[in-house]
Enzyme design. Structure first.
Site: not given
Ligand code: MN
Length: 733
Positions: A90-91
């Site tokens: 996600e990051d």
């Protein structure tokens, strides 16, 4: 600026990593440590430039989540790897395919699940409810997704301090709304209590600190009481050669808070502030007998309250909880709850589902079956796709909190249902067909109605009949979502059949009466019989609730009306529908036809003269005028085209119409004043309301005002756009 000692930080990261390995060691197999190391370095590298809100290096978070997975949930290598990498897809730049190549499909699937549910769940927001629904979908793939998510949430709650206030409230609320119940349902009592306590800490800080300090202040007295209470029991247990641990633990702050509020009493008057727990070490074969032996010793010394005996050893809770609870009267005249369990049961109670794996080989197949049954139920709810996501989450929550009722089939098989379930729920739980043809039931040999509420220990025999069919009332008799959805399905199917039959009847009857089977006739029919749609009418006729001879009466009335109108009012002779529908030149003229046709302006889009509009024939409220740009227009035009009437404005209008404007601009002192002086000053327009929002230098205003037509509005927009700072002005509905 905070000075960061990077060397010290690196050391701390390695320290935490080593602690993780140390705790994981007992469950590691050959080569596991290597995989964990790889995941740790990959995660550290990927997050290397990131810091948490608190200023800490980001890698602390995945490390702590992995630590919780190991020491508080009891998970193994796969979960540790997933926890370490749970935020990278996600990051960071790392892609799922990379993860799959490095750690295999299983890890990739779990991380994919975790990535999909990373959005914050907003109570009442359907998008986030949908996310939650997705998250539970993964439950059927791999329950570890949920467990790691809970660990993630727990660490975020533990570090909530550094978040801004609004985020704190949002995260705390979704925690109490979903994650704490979820932890409860998975049998993770320690995590559940901590989540609840942290929720209280961030939402009602005063109550939290008040109770926490009271617990502290009363510790000595409580410990003394506990020591005295335990002593005779401990001596007796030792004398009988039990190896055991006895502890007295205060209940969670959150549960004490609830008791104070529910019973409306101060801290001092909450009588069950703590519970005594007796944990015995014993052979698996001996567990049950040993626990009852301990019970017998406890009640030799203290008088038990027979209403408060709970035996979750013979029948464990669906989340796997096993324990024997009793409440006894202490020598000091105070009721005390005593929990008796084995070491194994205690571990399951604390660590929940994961602890089952450890004991899976053992005889304890039952609790495991319970969890699988529960996952099966969740899957069932998920598969009903006609409920909205919000409804689903509510439904799911209520299932989480439900206590269970234990019942039996005639052959003695256990059927666990939510409390409040009826004989009919039981029938649907056995099989959809059994439910659909359920006539009644025999409970413990006695005949009972379908809506009989089941009690613990009931033995139920379902009576069926081929002729029996579900009806509307049945929805009131059941509580399980399975039964509800099956009944709804069946009713829908039945309705379709009757409607098809009814349609044939109507067609036949109209043919006999030489009335065309047209949309127009159908509209008149629905009006005459006062039903919403032609399908409803067909259904009622098919079902025999409306006698088909009534159609003849409809025709007579129609002909009569026709004659009457012709004689009495030649101008209104054309029926209103004919007037506005039949041909292109037959328009509804707004302003002129007022006295002939009953029409109103729709509230959803507030049309004003000059707008492109159409009329829509409603069932009970005459014709409504909508703008063609109305948010509802698409639905009305596409689904009910036959009820649409062309409409046009006539030239003379002296009415005032309500219109809404949206103004966006950059904020400056005096802007509002300038805007309102254009409106009321220059153009002499009446304002009904004005709402202004300024945030970060951006000005957003919504104005409702009375205008005569679109020309008027356009002029107003042009003038407002000239005001300094205004970027755009548009009409909104
Ligand atoms: Mn995270």
């Amino acid at each position: 600026m905070i000075e960061v000692d990077l060397e010290e930080e690196k050391k701390e990261i390695i320290r935490r990593y080593r602690r993780l390995l140390r705790h994981a060691k007992p469950v590691l197999k050959d080569g596991d440590a290597k995989i964990i190391k790889k995941a740790f370095y990959m995660s550290m590298e990927a997050h290397k430039d990131m810091r948490r809100k608190s200023g800490e290096p980001y890698i602390f978070h995945p490390l702590e989540v992995a630590q919780i997975c190991v020491s508080e949930i009891g998970l193994g290598t796969t979960s540790i790897v997933c926890a370490l990498l749970h935020d990278v897809v996600e990051d960071t730049e790392i892609e799922l395919s990379e993860i799959e190549r490095a750690y295999g499909k299983k890890v990739a699937t779990i991380i994919d699940g975790l990535t999909k549910i990373s959005g914050v769940f907003d109570q009442g927001s359907s998008q986030q409810a949908e996310n939650f629904r997705k998250m539970l979908f993964t439950l059927s793939d791999d329950v570890r997704v949920i467990l790691i998510k809970l660990a993630d949430r727990l660490h975020n709650m533990r570090t909530l301090e550094s978040m801004p206030r609004d985020k704190q409230l949002k995260i705390a609320n979704e925690t109490i709304y979903l994650y704490a119940p979820l932890a409860h349902r998975l049998g993770l009592y320690a995590i559940k209590s901590e989540l609840e306590d942290l929720y209280l800490k961030y939402t009602e800080e005063d109550s939290y600190t008040h109770i926490a300090s009271k617990i502290n202040a009363t510790r000595d007295a409580r410990n003394k009481f506990i020591r005295n209470f335990i002593k005779p029991i401990r001596d007796e247990l030792n004398g009988q050669h039990f190896t055991c641990e006895i502890k007295g633990r205060p209940k969670s702050i959150h549960s004490i808070h609830n008791k104070m509020r529910k019973q409306n009493v101060p801290f001092e008057e909450v009588y069950d502030l703590f519970a005594i727990r007796i944990i015995i070490d014993t052979e698996l074969e001996n567990e049950k007998a040993a626990c009852w032996q301990v019970y017998s010793i406890v009640t030799d010394y203290y008088q038990p309250n027979p209403d408060r005996l709970r035996d979750w050893i013979s029948i464990p809770k669906a989340n796997g909880y096993e324990s024997l609870h009793t409440t006894v009267m202490s020598g000091k005249g105070q009721w005390v709850e005593v929990q008796i369990r084995t070491r194994r049961m205690d571990e399951i109670a604390e660590k929940g589902y994961a602890a089952h794996w450890k004991y899976k080989e053992s005889k304890n197949g039952d609790a495991d079956k319970g969890l699988e049954m529960w996952i099966g139920k969740v899957r069932e709810i998920l598969e009903q796709n006609d409920t909205s996501a919000i409804e689903f989450v509510d439904d799911f929550r209520s299932n989480l909190f439900q206590e269970e009722v234990f019942t039996f089939t005639p052959k003695g098989d256990l059927v666990t249902l939510p409390n409040g379930a009826t004989a009919l729920d039981f029938a649907f739980d056995i099989h959809t067909e059994v439910g659909a043809h359920c006539l009644g039931a025999k409970v413990n040999q006695k005949l009972v109605p379908l809506n009989y509420k089941l009690k613990n220990g009931d033995q139920i025999e379902i009576l069926t009949s081929k002729k029996q069919r579900p009806n509307e009332d049945w929805l009131k008799y059941v509580v399980t979502s399975k039964a509800k959805s099956k009944i709804k399905d069946s009713l829908k199917e039945e309705k379709k059949q009757f409607a098809a039959e009814g349609k044939e009847v109507v067609q036949r009857k109209l043919k006999q009466l030489k009335v065309p089977f047209s949309q127009e006739t159908l509209i008149q029919l629905t009006e005459f019989f006062n039903v919403k749609t032609p399908t409803d009418l067909f259904y009622l006729i098919g079902k025999g609730k409306i006698d088909h001879s009534e159609i003849k009466r409809f025709n007579e009335k129609k002909e009569q009306e026709h004659k009457y109108r012709r004689v009495s009012d030649p101008k209104a002779m054309q029926s209103k529908i004919k007037k506005v529908r039949e041909d292109d030149y037959d328009l509804l003229l707004i302003g002129e036809d007022m006295d002939v046709v009953d029409y109103k302006f729709a509230k959803c889009c507030n049309p004003i003269p000059g707008d492109d509009v159409f009329g829509f024939v409603t069932v009970n409220d005459g014709i409504k005028i909508h703008r063609t740009t109305c948010p509802n227009a698409a639905e009305l035009l596409s689904n009910y085209g036959y009820r649409v009437v062309k409409a046009k404005w006539t030239s003379s209008q002296d009415d005032s119409f309500l219109a809404g404007l949206k103004i966006i601009g950059t904020d400056r002192i005096g802007l509002i004043n300038d805007v309102s002086s254009v409106i009321s000053g220059e153009l002499k327009v009446n304002m009904r309301s004005i709402t202004i929002n300024t945030e970060g230098g951006i000005f957003e205003g919504e104005i409702e005002l009375y205008v005569s037509d679109t020309e008027h509005v356009d002029q107003l927009i042009r003038n407002l756009e000239k005001v300094q700072g205004v970027v755009s002005v548009s009409r909104h509905t």
